[in-house]
Design a protein around this motif. Structure first.
Motif, PDB file in Angstrom:
ATOM      1  N   GLN A  90      -7.924   4.126   4.571  1.00 50.97           N
ATOM      2  CA  GLN A  90      -7.178   5.238   4.951  1.00 50.97           C
ATOM      3  C   GLN A  90      -5.731   4.770   5.584  1.00 50.97           C
ATOM      4  N   VAL A  91      -4.813   5.377   5.371  1.00 48.37           N
ATOM      5  CA  VAL A  91      -3.277   5.293   5.635  1.00 48.37           C
ATOM      6  C   VAL A  91      -2.918   6.290   6.622  1.00 48.37           C
TER       7      VAL A  91
ATOM      8  N   ALA B 260       0.162   8.482  -0.691  1.00 46.74           N
ATOM      9  CA  ALA B 260      -0.326   9.594   0.365  1.00 46.74           C
ATOM     10  C   ALA B 260      -1.575   9.858   0.523  1.00 46.74           C
ATOM     11  N   PHE B 261      -2.355   9.419  -0.185  1.00 47.04           N
ATOM     12  CA  PHE B 261      -3.708   9.542  -0.105  1.00 47.04           C
ATOM     13  C   PHE B 261      -4.719   8.485   0.140  1.00 47.04           C
ATOM     14  N   GLY B 262      -4.129   7.312   0.546  1.00 41.68           N
ATOM     15  CA  GLY B 262      -4.710   6.078   0.679  1.00 41.68           C
ATOM     16  C   GLY B 262      -4.100   4.958  -0.121  1.00 41.68           C
ATOM     17  N   ARG B 263      -4.445   3.800   0.784  1.00 41.82           N
ATOM     18  CA  ARG B 263      -4.028   2.698   0.022  1.00 41.82           C
ATOM     19  C   ARG B 263      -5.010   1.846  -0.804  1.00 41.82           C
ATOM     20  N   SER B 264      -4.533   1.209  -1.920  1.00 38.32           N
ATOM     21  CA  SER B 264      -5.462   0.663  -2.852  1.00 38.32           C
ATOM     22  C   SER B 264      -5.365  -0.953  -2.782  1.00 38.32           C
ATOM     23  N   ARG B 265      -6.441  -1.586  -3.121  1.00 40.31           N
ATOM     24  CA  ARG B 265      -6.222  -3.290  -3.061  1.00 40.31           C
ATOM     25  C   ARG B 265      -7.497  -3.435  -4.356  1.00 40.31           C
ATOM     26  N   LEU B 266      -7.088  -4.663  -4.929  1.00 42.26           N
ATOM     27  CA  LEU B 266      -7.777  -4.960  -6.042  1.00 42.26           C
ATOM     28  C   LEU B 266      -9.264  -5.854  -5.404  1.00 42.26           C
TER      29      LEU B 266
END
Length: 354
Positions: A87-88, A45-51
């Motif tokens: 952002q998402v 809900a607060f943004g997407r993550s990536r490695l």
């Protein structure tokens, strides 16, 4: 003897009255290959993550977040490996609580994209966002503190907080705020339920003062902040009163303040050295009294960090107007002649009195 409370995330106090976390997330609860996906989904809900490049989900991902409720304020302590965030817009996941969130990178840094500019937050720099606002950037491995501010507790200064949450204004919170939040994060896990109200009051005062940049407001906020810090220091001293390693440097490290700030905290209490000495003398007094006159004075002195018996006796007499051996004799006589005292202590036989 090892000093207690050295590690900020360690459960170093065993107490039924310790503040209990209201929320926990740990990637260790998932299979190694599922850890990063679980983290990403939990906070989607607060943004997407990536490695980062070269890292894969199958390699595992260490992350934890622990949430506390302090008299209406929500504080989250987090620890993660490095990752990027973006952002998402995902309808149905965004929240509508009207909170702001202040983020402090207690260890490590975050490069955050704000209106096309990459701004680094590290040290005492505090990032301010609307609670449902996501941003892009990169986070180094480390520890972070998230302070969620409900709108109803900041009536009259909402526009100031809204301004801080917009664009590059996020870097303009007073640096004292970051210093305070860092100290709070390090003592929070070892606080008690009784500390929650004073800790919340001090935090609200500091936030109000730091965003208004008013000298009067900052001065006004100092009183509850100093009181809260002294209370944490007092409990730390009492827990470590029998440790020869107890020192001003250790107390300053526990509170995450400088020696100068520590001296200011204890200024109205006669100074930090004097306060430690007084608490040790009082502990020695109680032990001699509780022993009912059967203790070794030299052992008691050694237990509380006194290696010079002459110095111990002088300090004891100056504090209590009697020397340790005189107190021991008085304690023995009181037990011998005072049947009521024996009864209170459970020394006498349990008999019914008609």
């Amino acid at each position: 003897m090892i000093l207690k409370d050295r590690q900020p995330f360690a459960d170093s106090i065993s107490s039924a009255h310790k503040i209990i976390p209201q929320y926990r997330f740990s990637s260790c609860d998932f299979a190694r290959a599922e850890q990063f996906v679980a983290y990403d989904n939990e906070f989607a809900a607060f943004g997407r993550s990536r490695l980062p490049p070269g890292r894969y989900a199958r390699d595992g991902f260490c992350a934890q977040r622990v949430g506390y409720l302090l008299n209406g304020l929500r504080v989250v302590l987090g620890e993660t490996e490095a990752y990027s965030f973006s952002q998402v817009q995902r309808p149905g996941l965004a929240t509508d609580w009207g909170h702001w969130v202040m983020i402090l990178r207690m260890r490590g840094w975050a490069d955050v994209d704000i209106e096309g500019n990459s701004i680094r937050f590290e040290g005492y720099a505090v990032e301010v966002r609307h609670e449902d606002q996501s941003r892009c950037g990169h986070l180094s491995g480390g520890e972070s503190l998230f302070l969620y501010l409900p709108r109803e507790k900041f009536v009259g200064i909402e526009r100031l907080l809204d301004g801080l949450a917009q664009a590059a204004n996020s870097v303009r919170a007073h640096p004292l705020l970051g210093c305070y939040l860092g100290a709070m994060g390090r003592v929070l896990v070892n606080s008690t339920e009784a500390d929650a109200v004073s800790l919340a009051d001090a935090t609200l005062s500091m936030v109000r003062a730091s965003i208004s940049y008013s000298k009067d407001a900052i001065a006004e906020a100092e009183m509850p902040i100093m009181a809260a810090r002294f209370e944490f220091a007092r409990k730390y001293i009492d827990r470590n009163i029998d440790s020869p390693a107890l020192s001003p440097d250790g107390i300053a490290a526990f509170l995450a303040v400088s020696r100068r700030q520590l001296y200011k905290i204890f200024d109205s209490h006669g100074g930090v050295y004097s306060y430690i000495l007084t608490r040790r003398l009082e502990a020695a007094f109680r032990e001699i009294l509780a022993s009912r006159g059967e203790c070794s004075i030299s052992r008691v002195a050694e237990n509380y960090g006194f290696t010079d018996m002459a110095r111990f006796s002088r300090a004891f007499r100056a504090r209590f107007d009697c020397c340790p051996t005189e107190l021991r004799v008085m304690a023995r006589r009181e037990v011998d002649r005072n049947s009521f005292l024996c009864w209170l202590r459970g020394d006498g036989p349990e008999t019914d009195v008609a």
